[in-house]
Motif scaffolding. Structure first.
Motif, mmCIF file in Angstrom:
data_model
loop_
_atom_site.group_PDB
_atom_site.id
_atom_site.type_symbol
_atom_site.label_atom_id
_atom_site.label_comp_id
_atom_site.label_asym_id
_atom_site.label_seq_id
_atom_site.Cartn_x
_atom_site.Cartn_y
_atom_site.Cartn_z
ATOM 1 N N GLU A 141 41.599 61.604 -94.510
ATOM 2 C CA GLU A 141 41.349 60.181 -94.277
ATOM 3 C C GLU A 141 40.271 59.656 -95.223
ATOM 4 O OE1 GLU A 141 40.567 60.907 -90.184
ATOM 5 O OE2 GLU A 141 42.350 59.823 -89.529
ATOM 6 N N LEU A 142 39.217 60.456 -95.424
ATOM 7 C CA LEU A 142 38.158 60.046 -96.354
ATOM 8 C C LEU A 142 38.699 59.999 -97.780
ATOM 9 C CD1 LEU A 142 35.244 59.370 -97.076
ATOM 10 C CD2 LEU A 142 34.733 61.826 -97.065
ATOM 11 N N LEU A 143 39.500 60.990 -98.133
ATOM 12 C CA LEU A 143 40.082 61.021 -99.473
ATOM 13 C C LEU A 143 40.919 59.766 -99.720
ATOM 14 C CD1 LEU A 143 41.779 64.137 -101.056
ATOM 15 C CD2 LEU A 143 42.738 61.876 -101.325
ATOM 16 N N LEU A 144 41.752 59.403 -98.761
ATOM 17 C CA LEU A 144 42.591 58.211 -98.926
ATOM 18 C C LEU A 144 41.747 56.945 -99.003
ATOM 19 C CD1 LEU A 144 45.612 58.928 -96.544
ATOM 20 C CD2 LEU A 144 45.556 59.018 -99.035
ATOM 21 N N SER A 256 45.827 60.759 -86.640
ATOM 22 C CA SER A 256 46.366 60.298 -87.924
ATOM 23 C C SER A 256 47.791 60.781 -88.126
ATOM 24 C CB SER A 256 45.494 60.788 -89.079
ATOM 25 O OG SER A 256 45.444 62.200 -89.097
ATOM 26 N N LEU A 257 48.249 61.676 -87.251
ATOM 27 C CA LEU A 257 49.584 62.240 -87.389
ATOM 28 C C LEU A 257 50.623 61.334 -86.755
ATOM 29 C CD1 LEU A 257 48.754 65.896 -86.270
ATOM 30 C CD2 LEU A 257 48.607 64.915 -88.549
ATOM 31 N N ASN A 258 51.643 61.030 -87.497
ATOM 32 C CA ASN A 258 52.766 60.273 -86.945
ATOM 33 C C ASN A 258 53.737 61.281 -86.337
ATOM 34 O OD1 ASN A 258 54.526 58.274 -86.273
ATOM 35 N ND2 ASN A 258 55.254 57.912 -88.346
ATOM 36 N N SER A 259 53.290 61.906 -85.240
ATOM 37 C CA SER A 259 54.030 63.041 -84.686
ATOM 38 C C SER A 259 54.300 62.822 -83.203
ATOM 39 C CB SER A 259 53.215 64.331 -84.874
ATOM 40 O OG SER A 259 53.709 65.360 -84.056
ATOM 41 N N GLU A 260 55.574 62.745 -82.849
ATOM 42 C CA GLU A 260 55.922 62.572 -81.434
ATOM 43 C C GLU A 260 55.459 63.763 -80.606
ATOM 44 O OE1 GLU A 260 60.008 61.708 -80.865
ATOM 45 O OE2 GLU A 260 59.977 59.885 -82.097
ATOM 46 N N MET A 261 55.442 64.956 -81.203
ATOM 47 C CA MET A 261 55.008 66.148 -80.480
ATOM 48 C C MET A 261 53.542 66.023 -80.083
ATOM 49 S SD MET A 261 55.308 70.165 -81.570
ATOM 50 C CE MET A 261 54.234 70.013 -82.989
ATOM 51 N N ASN A 272 45.911 58.843 -70.890
ATOM 52 C CA ASN A 272 46.685 57.685 -70.443
ATOM 53 C C ASN A 272 47.573 57.155 -71.554
ATOM 54 O OD1 ASN A 272 43.800 57.459 -68.946
ATOM 55 N ND2 ASN A 272 45.438 56.767 -67.599
ATOM 56 N N GLU A 273 47.065 57.219 -72.792
ATOM 57 C CA GLU A 273 47.838 56.739 -73.933
ATOM 58 C C GLU A 273 47.526 57.595 -75.149
ATOM 59 O OE1 GLU A 273 48.333 52.635 -74.772
ATOM 60 O OE2 GLU A 273 47.312 51.989 -72.936
ATOM 61 N N ALA A 274 48.429 57.554 -76.114
ATOM 62 C CA ALA A 274 48.198 58.214 -77.397
ATOM 63 C C ALA A 274 48.699 57.279 -78.489
ATOM 64 C CB ALA A 274 48.922 59.553 -77.452
ATOM 65 N N LEU A 275 47.836 57.026 -79.477
ATOM 66 C CA LEU A 275 48.153 56.088 -80.547
ATOM 67 C C LEU A 275 48.075 56.776 -81.901
ATOM 68 C CD1 LEU A 275 45.937 53.056 -79.431
ATOM 69 C CD2 LEU A 275 48.343 53.451 -78.877
ATOM 70 N N THR A 276 48.892 56.307 -82.822
ATOM 71 C CA THR A 276 48.799 56.760 -84.202
ATOM 72 C C THR A 276 47.838 55.838 -84.947
ATOM 73 O OG1 THR A 276 51.077 57.559 -84.141
ATOM 74 C CG2 THR A 276 50.092 57.245 -86.302
ATOM 75 N N LYS A 277 46.859 56.422 -85.660
ATOM 76 C CA LYS A 277 45.906 55.618 -86.430
ATOM 77 C C LYS A 277 46.632 54.874 -87.556
ATOM 78 C CE LYS A 277 42.238 59.075 -85.851
ATOM 79 N NZ LYS A 277 41.417 60.066 -86.569
ATOM 80 N N PHE A 278 46.231 53.717 -87.966
ATOM 81 C CA PHE A 278 45.201 52.937 -87.347
ATOM 82 C C PHE A 278 45.701 51.503 -87.264
ATOM 83 C CE2 PHE A 278 41.464 50.216 -87.267
ATOM 84 C CZ PHE A 278 40.778 50.793 -86.227
#
Length: 295
Positions: A141-144, A256-261, A272-278
């Motif tokens: 994330e820092l690199l990007l 940061s992972l776009n991972s359904e797992m 309660n919830e899980a979100l993909t950043k950001f």
């Protein structure tokens, strides 16, 4: 829940410069490709060496060595290199690395936080001792953020006066080992005048929660990263849910992972919830749902 949450982590090990080993979680990785002809991008960051074609789409490729401050790969070295295609923060990015080594399995308990002496510009989120070799886990994330600084621009989110006052009345805790992610989270709340606590890891977060509970104003909203050294987001969630003495907060896990797992497992351990950043609006809306439940 009858047993302690435990989520093993597979790491892809690779080299950038010299013999030093680096690692990145395999859940971030879509595919590993041999070097291919790249299409140049005008007016791009010096570390962005072009775009590769991946499953019919153009994916920007970053020379990871150059991005973190090592010498860029020469044209001859590029021919022998590999491109790691990742899915991070809702976008596909390719990273050119000198050589891919192996995949290992570990868990976040084995990962040590980097020494504070490294400062805030080190691209390292953790260290892992593998049979005497120290693996450095890269802060992608820092690199990007260094390559695409515009990605850090604060997102403008419109809240009603009632919504703003609702969030201002809550005791909120943010937890993330990535300085970039912490800044993104903090900027959103700062822009709305919403106060909060912030820590860099799960162990510190648990201590803050216990302290705030003893002081009589327990944490009501917990927003935590999933992938962290020491006590990761899954285990932090489990420990909070397993502590009968704590007033139970609304827990939002952030990855940061776009991972359904990853997101599915977050629900299993009690989030309660899980979100993909950001996405700032998604985050504030999730907090408002938590406020409604707390109320």
């Amino acid at each position: 829940m009858s047993s302690k949450a435990k989520q093993s982590q597979k790491l892809l090990l690779f080299r950038l410069f010299g013999s030093r080993l680096f690692g990145i979680g395999t859940l971030k990785i879509r595919e590993i490709l041999p070097f291919q002809r790249l299409t140049k991008l005008p007016h791009s960051h010096h570390a962005v060496i072009g775009t590769a074609t991946f499953r019919g789409s153009a994916v920007p490729v970053i020379d990871m060595s150059a991005a973190v401050g090592y010498p860029a790969l020469t044209r001859e070295e590029q021919e022998k290199a590999s491109i790691i295609v990742t899915d991070i923060q809702r976008q596909e990015i390719g990273f050119l690395v000198r050589s891919v080594q192996q995949i290992i399995e570990t868990d976040w308990k084995s990962v040590m936080p980097p020494p504070k002496a490294l400062g805030t510009n080190a691209f390292i989120t953790g260290l892992l001792d593998l049979d005497g070799d120290i693996i450095q886990l890269l802060d992608v994330e820092l690199l990007l953020a260094k390559v695409y600084p515009e990605s850090l621009d604060a997102q403008d989110v419109v809240l009603s006066d009632l919504q703003s006052e609702t969030l201002k009345s809550l005791n909120i805790l943010l937890v993330d080992d990535s300085q970039v992610a912490r800044k993104q989270l903090s900027d959103v709340l700062d822009s709305k005048g919403i106060s909060y606590h912030v820590t860099t890891n799960g162990d510190e977060a648990l201590q803050v929660m216990l302290r705030e509970h003893e002081l009589g104003h327990p944490i009501e909203i917990l927003v935590s990263d999933i992938e962290m050294p020491g006590l990761d987001g899954y285990e932090l969630t489990f420990d909070v849910r397993d502590n009968a003495s704590l007033k139970q907060p609304y827990i939002i896990l952030h990855t940061s992972l776009n991972s359904e797992m990853s997101l599915s497992y977050a629900n299993q351990v009690g989030a309660n919830e899980a979100l993909t950043k950001f996405d700032a609006d998604e985050l504030l809306q999730a907090m408002l749902r938590g406020a409604a439940q707390a109320g």
